[in-house]
Write a protein that holds these residues in place. Structure first.
Motif, short mmCIF file in Angstrom:
data_model
loop_
_atom_site.label_atom_id
_atom_site.label_comp_id
_atom_site.label_asym_id
_atom_site.label_seq_id
_atom_site.Cartn_x
_atom_site.Cartn_y
_atom_site.Cartn_z
N GLU A 134 0.83 -1.21 0.00
CA GLU A 134 0.00 0.00 0.00
C GLU A 134 0.87 1.26 0.00
OE1 GLU A 134 -1.82 -3.33 2.42
OE2 GLU A 134 0.07 -2.24 2.49
N PHE A 135 1.98 1.20 0.72
CA PHE A 135 2.92 2.33 0.75
C PHE A 135 3.55 2.53 -0.62
CE2 PHE A 135 6.96 4.39 1.93
CZ PHE A 135 6.50 5.41 2.75
N ALA A 136 3.98 1.41 -1.25
CA ALA A 136 4.58 1.49 -2.58
C ALA A 136 3.58 2.03 -3.61
CB ALA A 136 5.08 0.10 -3.00
N ILE A 137 2.34 1.60 -3.49
CA ILE A 137 1.30 2.08 -4.42
C ILE A 137 1.07 3.57 -4.25
CG2 ILE A 137 -1.21 2.01 -4.79
CD1 ILE A 137 -0.95 -1.10 -4.53
N ALA A 138 1.02 4.04 -3.01
CA ALA A 138 0.83 5.48 -2.77
C ALA A 138 1.97 6.28 -3.39
CB ALA A 138 0.71 5.76 -1.27
N ARG A 139 3.19 5.83 -3.18
CA ARG A 139 4.34 6.55 -3.74
C ARG A 139 4.32 6.49 -5.27
NH1 ARG A 139 9.88 5.82 -1.27
NH2 ARG A 139 10.06 7.88 -2.20
N TRP A 140 4.01 5.33 -5.84
CA TRP A 140 3.94 5.18 -7.29
C TRP A 140 2.92 6.15 -7.86
CZ3 TRP A 140 0.03 4.05 -10.66
CH2 TRP A 140 0.39 3.67 -11.95
N SER A 141 1.76 6.24 -7.20
CA SER A 141 0.67 7.07 -7.71
C SER A 141 1.04 8.55 -7.79
CB SER A 141 -0.59 6.89 -6.87
OG SER A 141 -0.48 7.56 -5.62
N THR A 142 1.88 9.01 -6.87
CA THR A 142 2.22 10.43 -6.86
C THR A 142 3.14 10.82 -8.00
OG1 THR A 142 4.10 10.16 -5.35
CG2 THR A 142 1.93 10.60 -4.36
N THR A 143 3.81 9.85 -8.58
CA THR A 143 4.72 10.17 -9.68
C THR A 143 4.08 10.02 -11.05
OG1 THR A 143 5.61 7.93 -9.76
CG2 THR A 143 6.75 9.50 -8.33
N LEU A 144 2.98 9.27 -11.12
CA LEU A 144 2.41 8.97 -12.43
C LEU A 144 0.96 9.39 -12.64
CD1 LEU A 144 4.10 5.50 -12.83
CD2 LEU A 144 4.64 7.57 -14.10
N LEU A 145 0.28 9.81 -11.59
CA LEU A 145 -1.13 10.18 -11.71
C LEU A 145 -1.35 11.62 -11.28
CD1 LEU A 145 -2.80 6.99 -10.12
CD2 LEU A 145 -2.33 7.42 -12.54
#
Length: 159
Positions: A57-68
């Motif tokens: 969930e932490f990785a997903i949150a960080r991923w989302s901030t760079t691509l969405l």
């Protein structure tokens, strides 16, 4: 309320938790689904590496901030085998992600661990809404929570 689409994504989250367990890691899995239903990213726990912050969930949150964009994040849903821990809930809130749908709750996990005589986690189990007031959260889902319990039992050597 969960529908058939939600159940399908939650089933995938549990499959990812199974993959984590098969890889020797704690059985947690999550995926991020866009507002249009597209699966954007999937991940599972990777804490066996020694980095206890490598939750999906932490990785997903960080991923989302760079691509969405902000609006894309707000329209997205995180499906997860277990309710976010406080660290992941905070990341979710700071990233501005939308709905969370989970198969089993942090309260259920804490109760299972206590029942099995497993020491509690170093961070208190809190409901997501205790960390992110107003979060759109749905769970637990009874049929899937049982599958998650079985995975946790296997991981902790009690089942």
């Amino acid at each position: 309320m969960v529908d058939e689409v939600d159940l399908g994504h939650l089933g995938r989250a549990v499959e990812l938790a199974e993959a984590a367990l098969a890889a020797g890691d704690e059985p947690f899995g999550s995926l991020l689904v866009a507002g249009d239903g597209t699966v954007l990213v999937e991940d599972h726990n990777r804490v066996a590496s020694g980095d206890r912050t490598r939750h999906p969930e932490f990785a997903i949150a960080r991923w989302s901030t760079t691509l969405l964009t902000d609006s894309e994040r707000a329209a997205a849903t995180v499906y997860t085998s277990g309710e976010h821990c406080p660290m992941c809930a905070a990341a979710h809130g700071w990233a501005g992600l939308g709905r969370i749908v989970y198969a089993s709750s942090s309260a259920q996990l804490a109760a299972w661990l206590a029942e099995w005589g497993v020491p509690p986690a170093p961070v208190r189990a809190l409901p997501v809404r205790e960390v992110v007031p107003g979060a759109d959260v749905v769970g637990p889902v009874p049929g899937l929570a049982g599958r998650v319990r079985a995975l946790q039992a296997r991981f902790h050597g009690v089942g």
